[in-house]
Scaffold this motif. Sequence first.
Motif, PDB file in Angstrom:
ATOM      1  N   PHE A  76       0.712  -1.180   0.079  1.00 38.67           N
ATOM      2  CA  PHE A  76      -0.046  -0.110   0.147  1.00 38.67           C
ATOM      3  C   PHE A  76       0.964   1.323   0.120  1.00 38.67           C
ATOM      4  O   PHE A  76       0.720   2.107  -0.829  1.00 38.67           O
ATOM      5  N   GLU A  77       1.640   1.355   0.712  1.00 41.28           N
ATOM      6  CA  GLU A  77       2.807   2.550   1.008  1.00 41.28           C
ATOM      7  C   GLU A  77       3.484   2.884  -0.237  1.00 41.28           C
ATOM      8  O   GLU A  77       3.928   3.979  -0.359  1.00 41.28           O
ATOM      9  N   GLU A  78       3.741   1.963  -1.190  1.00 39.28           N
ATOM     10  CA  GLU A  78       4.579   2.071  -1.998  1.00 39.28           C
ATOM     11  C   GLU A  78       3.749   2.513  -3.260  1.00 39.28           C
ATOM     12  O   GLU A  78       4.197   2.913  -4.447  1.00 39.28           O
ATOM     13  N   VAL A  79       2.443   2.282  -3.259  1.00 38.81           N
ATOM     14  CA  VAL A  79       1.566   2.655  -4.410  1.00 38.81           C
ATOM     15  C   VAL A  79       0.730   4.073  -3.890  1.00 38.81           C
ATOM     16  O   VAL A  79       0.345   4.941  -4.754  1.00 38.81           O
ATOM     17  N   VAL A  80       0.165   4.028  -3.023  1.00 34.57           N
ATOM     18  CA  VAL A  80      -0.979   5.085  -2.537  1.00 34.57           C
ATOM     19  C   VAL A  80      -0.246   6.180  -1.988  1.00 34.57           C
ATOM     20  O   VAL A  80       0.653   6.374  -0.763  1.00 34.57           O
ATOM     21  N   THR A  81      -0.438   7.586  -2.400  1.00 29.94           N
ATOM     22  CA  THR A  81      -0.027   8.576  -1.825  1.00 29.94           C
ATOM     23  C   THR A  81      -1.197   9.645  -1.331  1.00 29.94           C
ATOM     24  O   THR A  81      -2.298   9.272  -2.228  1.00 29.94           O
ATOM     25  N   THR A  82      -1.280  10.442  -0.614  1.00 32.19           N
ATOM     26  CA  THR A  82      -2.299  11.427  -0.257  1.00 32.19           C
ATOM     27  C   THR A  82      -1.806  12.706  -0.333  1.00 32.19           C
ATOM     28  O   THR A  82      -0.678  13.081   0.128  1.00 32.19           O
ATOM     29  N   VAL A  83      -2.523  13.686  -1.010  1.00 29.45           N
ATOM     30  CA  VAL A  83      -2.326  15.072  -0.926  1.00 29.45           C
ATOM     31  C   VAL A  83      -3.381  16.151  -0.261  1.00 29.45           C
ATOM     32  O   VAL A  83      -4.445  15.552  -0.069  1.00 29.45           O
TER      33      VAL A  83
END
Length: 197
Positions: free
Chosen positions: A190-197
């Motif tokens: 998850f952490e390698e794919v998903v970012t939040t802005v």
Amino acid sequence: MSLVLDKAAQDLLFREARTANAFTDEPVTDEQVRAIYDLVKYAPTAMNAQPLRVLLVRSPEARERLVGHMSEGNRAKTAAAPLVAVLAYDVDFHEELPKTFPHAPGAKDGFDGNEAVRQKVGSFNASLQVGYFILGVRAAGLAAGPMAGFDAAGIDGEFFGDGAHRTLAVVNIGRPGPDAWFARSPRLEFEEVVTTV
């Protein structure tokens, strides 16, 4: 977990599902294919476009013609699968928009005479439908072996000689046979794919 789908269904469609490379000789019926399509037709697409076209390759003669256009590593399993589907998009999908997108009567007009835009929209939306097709095969309790290793222009010429369809994928379908699966390859976290802005 916060998923509504029960664990058995999650496993059937995702966690335990694999790309099958070998199948039993149990036939895949027209009724099964119809049930698969009755799910697949609900894939989300722009303007409710329905560009996907499915060619079922059943006869030995047609199978031999198809196998000749597959890459070397895909030939034997395509020749042996109970059913093979060529998934293509209709370059004139926009002609059906009045039927599938009736609340925008002029929707098809923007595609007339603009093949480059039609190709982009058609291939993208049919690709979404291809993903749903694979899930539909799994939902039917069957295994799918989707492949991109083939000569698309050769398949188009062999089966769609009028130029109205363009091949996106070839999918072997059936009940998985012995040693049907490769080991599960790693997936990104998850952490390698998903970012939040």
